[in-house]
Design an enzyme around this catalytic site. Structure first.
Site, PDB file in Angstrom:
ATOM      1  N   THR A  22       1.101  -1.212  -0.164  1.00  0.00           N
ATOM      2  CA  THR A  22      -0.043   0.106   0.489  1.00  0.00           C
ATOM      3  C   THR A  22       0.643   1.309   0.289  1.00  0.00           C
ATOM      4  OG1 THR A  22      -1.914   1.532   1.377  1.00  0.00           O
ATOM      5  CG2 THR A  22      -0.122  -0.229   2.451  1.00  0.00           C
ATOM      6  N   ASP A  23      -0.101   2.243  -0.443  1.00  0.00           N
ATOM      7  CA  ASP A  23       1.179   3.440  -0.219  1.00  0.00           C
ATOM      8  C   ASP A  23       0.988   4.569   0.807  1.00  0.00           C
ATOM      9  OD1 ASP A  23      -1.424   4.384  -0.010  1.00  0.00           O
ATOM     10  OD2 ASP A  23      -1.634   5.358  -2.006  1.00  0.00           O
ATOM     11  N   GLU A  24       0.651   3.347   2.185  1.00  0.00           N
ATOM     12  CA  GLU A  24      -0.014   4.029   3.096  1.00  0.00           C
ATOM     13  C   GLU A  24       1.995   3.447   3.899  1.00  0.00           C
ATOM     14  OE1 GLU A  24      -2.810   3.734   5.739  1.00  0.00           O
ATOM     15  OE2 GLU A  24      -4.305   3.543   4.301  1.00  0.00           O
ATOM     16  N   TYR A  75      -1.665  -0.782  11.435  1.00  0.00           N
ATOM     17  CA  TYR A  75      -1.900  -1.230   9.912  1.00  0.00           C
ATOM     18  C   TYR A  75      -0.761  -0.609   9.297  1.00  0.00           C
ATOM     19  CZ  TYR A  75      -3.375  -1.385   4.890  1.00  0.00           C
ATOM     20  OH  TYR A  75      -3.684  -1.494   3.492  1.00  0.00           O
ATOM     21  N   LYS A 125       2.216  -3.483   7.532  1.00  0.00           N
ATOM     22  CA  LYS A 125       1.841  -3.499   5.827  1.00  0.00           C
ATOM     23  C   LYS A 125       4.232  -3.541   5.572  1.00  0.00           C
ATOM     24  CE  LYS A 125      -0.019  -4.411   3.295  1.00  0.00           C
ATOM     25  NZ  LYS A 125      -0.909  -5.946   2.863  1.00  0.00           N
TER      26      LYS A 125
HETATM   27  N1  LIG Z   1      -8.901  -1.136  -0.361  1.00  0.00           N
HETATM   28  C1  LIG Z   1      -7.641  -0.285  -0.574  1.00  0.00           C
HETATM   29  O1  LIG Z   1      -8.339   0.509  -0.971  1.00  0.00           O
HETATM   30  C2  LIG Z   1      -6.592  -1.212  -0.820  1.00  0.00           C
HETATM   31  C3  LIG Z   1      -5.249  -0.045  -0.861  1.00  0.00           C
HETATM   32  C4  LIG Z   1      -4.272   0.003  -0.851  1.00  0.00           C
HETATM   33  C5  LIG Z   1      -3.305  -1.901  -0.600  1.00  0.00           C
HETATM   34  N2  LIG Z   1      -4.655  -2.622  -0.714  1.00  0.00           N
HETATM   35  C6  LIG Z   1      -3.991  -3.996   0.316  1.00  0.00           C
HETATM   36  O2  LIG Z   1      -5.107  -5.262  -0.490  1.00  0.00           O
HETATM   37  C7  LIG Z   1      -4.574  -5.633  -0.084  1.00  0.00           C
HETATM   38  C8  LIG Z   1      -6.676  -5.850   0.296  1.00  0.00           C
HETATM   39  O3  LIG Z   1      -7.280  -5.453   0.895  1.00  0.00           O
HETATM   40  P1  LIG Z   1      -8.833  -5.645   0.513  1.00  0.00           P
HETATM   41  O4  LIG Z   1      -9.170  -4.066  -0.177  1.00  0.00           O
HETATM   42  O5  LIG Z   1      -9.400  -6.526  -0.383  1.00  0.00           O
HETATM   43  O6  LIG Z   1      -8.884  -5.678   2.042  1.00  0.00           O
HETATM   44  P2  LIG Z   1     -10.519  -7.502   2.309  1.00  0.00           P
HETATM   45  O7  LIG Z   1     -10.292  -7.013   4.358  1.00  0.00           O
HETATM   46  O8  LIG Z   1     -11.587  -6.655   1.933  1.00  0.00           O
HETATM   47  O9  LIG Z   1      -9.998  -8.519   1.931  1.00  0.00           O
HETATM   48  C9  LIG Z   1      -8.973  -9.043   2.596  1.00  0.00           C
HETATM   49  C10 LIG Z   1      -9.317 -10.614   2.882  1.00  0.00           C
HETATM   50  O10 LIG Z   1      -8.346 -11.064   3.088  1.00  0.00           O
HETATM   51  C11 LIG Z   1      -8.547 -12.759   4.061  1.00  0.00           C
HETATM   52  N3  LIG Z   1      -7.829 -12.570   5.075  1.00  0.00           N
HETATM   53  C12 LIG Z   1      -7.352 -11.467   6.296  1.00  0.00           C
HETATM   54  N4  LIG Z   1      -6.740 -12.060   7.027  1.00  0.00           N
HETATM   55  C13 LIG Z   1      -6.875 -13.540   6.622  1.00  0.00           C
HETATM   56  C14 LIG Z   1      -5.978 -14.569   7.075  1.00  0.00           C
HETATM   57  N5  LIG Z   1      -4.907 -14.381   8.011  1.00  0.00           N
HETATM   58  N6  LIG Z   1      -5.182 -15.551   6.162  1.00  0.00           N
HETATM   59  C15 LIG Z   1      -6.111 -15.661   4.795  1.00  0.00           C
HETATM   60  N7  LIG Z   1      -6.974 -14.433   4.438  1.00  0.00           N
HETATM   61  C16 LIG Z   1      -7.100 -13.817   4.871  1.00  0.00           C
HETATM   62  C17 LIG Z   1     -10.046 -12.060   4.149  1.00  0.00           C
HETATM   63  O11 LIG Z   1     -11.190 -12.944   4.880  1.00  0.00           O
HETATM   64  C18 LIG Z   1     -10.728 -11.001   3.247  1.00  0.00           C
HETATM   65  O12 LIG Z   1     -11.158 -12.449   2.196  1.00  0.00           O
HETATM   66  C19 LIG Z   1      -4.071  -5.636   1.487  1.00  0.00           C
HETATM   67  O13 LIG Z   1      -3.530  -6.374   1.282  1.00  0.00           O
HETATM   68  C20 LIG Z   1      -4.329  -4.402   1.692  1.00  0.00           C
HETATM   69  O14 LIG Z   1      -2.996  -4.314   2.093  1.00  0.00           O
HETATM   70  C21 LIG Z   1      -5.996  -2.134  -0.578  1.00  0.00           C
END
Ligand SMILES: NC(=O)c1ccc[n+]([C@@H]2O[C@H](COP(=O)([O-])OP(=O)(O)OC[C@H]3O[C@@H](n4cnc5c(N)ncnc54)[C@H](O)[C@@H]3O)[C@@H](O)[C@H]2O)c1
Length: 315
Positions: free
Chosen positions: A124-126, A148, A152
């Protein structure tokens, strides 16, 4: 690509990526490993789960025994799984370390042990922390400002260190800005605003609502990931857009779509202990691959609002 494994494939971003890759790599087998926490729903994959090309394993990524055999003969493994909500990380941060740091490390090391050809980590950009002026390029130092983003960054410190002593071309790390789309759990700004308005409830806004964020479509994100993997890029890539919006502007836009008066529905609440004012990615490196975001955030919002109207009961 014959065989791809995707963790977190039942979550917001993961389910879109699984679907996108299922449609692009027409002959590939896709294995999904997901713990199904509160944000992961199997129903997001309902259109493709019946296919023989999909295998779903309900497991924590930490529990490697549950999916170790499935790491054999993989062309690509993508770690999307994470605890993803900043507010939760202030309350109970240890699960963030367990999944985002230990889980990512276990996953990564076992991919290497099993000779997975390409290992992709979604970051993430964070990790850069706030940047008040200018932009964050891939070689900027990390300065995370909440548990968080701390986890990351920690995962990246471990995975990034392997870039020095194993075949670099095996590793791809993607740092993205905020991503928007359907299926996002109603805890983040866009789905919270939509679901609260649909119930005629007030929308909680941190601080003054003036923090700025950039938004990338989950479809554009999936396309970037696909291109980088298909063309065998490696190393670290920022992926995102540079147009940023104040939180209040996003809320007002959604109020407009639902014909609600923002003045009646906004409730200012106590800010987070620390809230990054601005992130801004330098996108020069990804631009050179030919990828560029195609979608327009505000033009896409009505379709997303519509999805929540129809699928509100899922959450
Ligand atoms: N949503 C955003 O805006 C955003 C932006 C930049 C980066 N990200 C990154 O993208 C990734 C996905 O984010 P998201 O928004 O889809 O999150 P989300 O919370 O919607 O989905 C996370 C998924 O991971 C699963 N999960 C959680 N812990 C787990 C574990 N220990 N073992 C197996 N599965 C597990 C959950 O059941 C869920 O299906 C993350 O790594 C996040 O840091 C998200």
């Amino acid at each position: 690509m014959n065989k791809i494994l995707i963790t977190g494939g039942a979550g917001f971003i993961g389910s879109h990526v699984v679907e996108f890759f299922f449609n692009k790599f027409k002959n590939s087998k896709i294995i999904v490993v997901d713990k199904l926490t509160y944000s992961g729903k199997k129903i997001f994959l309902r259109h493709i789960l019946k296919s023989k090309r999909i295998k779903f394993i309900k497991s924590d990524i930490v529990n490697i025994k549950n999916y170790e055999n499935d790491l054999k003969n993989l062309d690509c493994a993508i770690n999307v799984a994470a605890e993803s909500h900043v507010d939760n990380s202030f309350k109970s941060s240890i699960i963030f370390t367990k999944t985002n740091v230990l889980g990512s490390h276990i996953f990564f090391q076992n991919c290497l042990n099993n000779n997975v050809k390409k290992i992709v980590h979604i970051s993430t950009d964070e990790v850069y922390g706030e940047i008040l002026k200018g932009s964050s390029s891939e070689n900027q130092m990390f300065d995370p400002s909440n548990p968080y983003s701390g986890t990351k960054a920690a995962a990246e410190m471990i995975i990034g260190s392997y870039l020095r002593y194993i075949d670099k071309k095996k590793i791809l790390i993607i740092r993205s800005n905020n991503i928007y789309g359907t299926r996002q759990y109603p805890e983040k700004l866009i789905p919270v605003t939509i679901t609260k308005l649909l119930k005629n409830q007030k929308i909680p806004v941190h601080g003054s609502g003036s923090y700025k964020r950039s938004y990338l479509s989950v479809k554009d994100f999936s396309e970037a990931l696909y291109l980088l993997i298909k063309k065998n890029y490696w190393g670290v890539f920022n992926v995102g857009t540079n147009k940023s919006y104040k939180n209040l502007d996003v809320i007002k836009e959604i109020c407009g779509i639902l014909n609600k008066d923002p003045n009646k529905f906004i409730k200012f609440i106590k800010d987070r202990p620390f809230n990054d004012k601005r992130y801004f990615l330098n996108l020069n490196k990804i631009s050179k691959t030919g990828w560029k975001a195609k979608r327009n955030f505000f033009k896409d919002l009505p379709e997303i609002v519509d999805w929540y109207k129809k699928n509100n009961k899922i959450f």
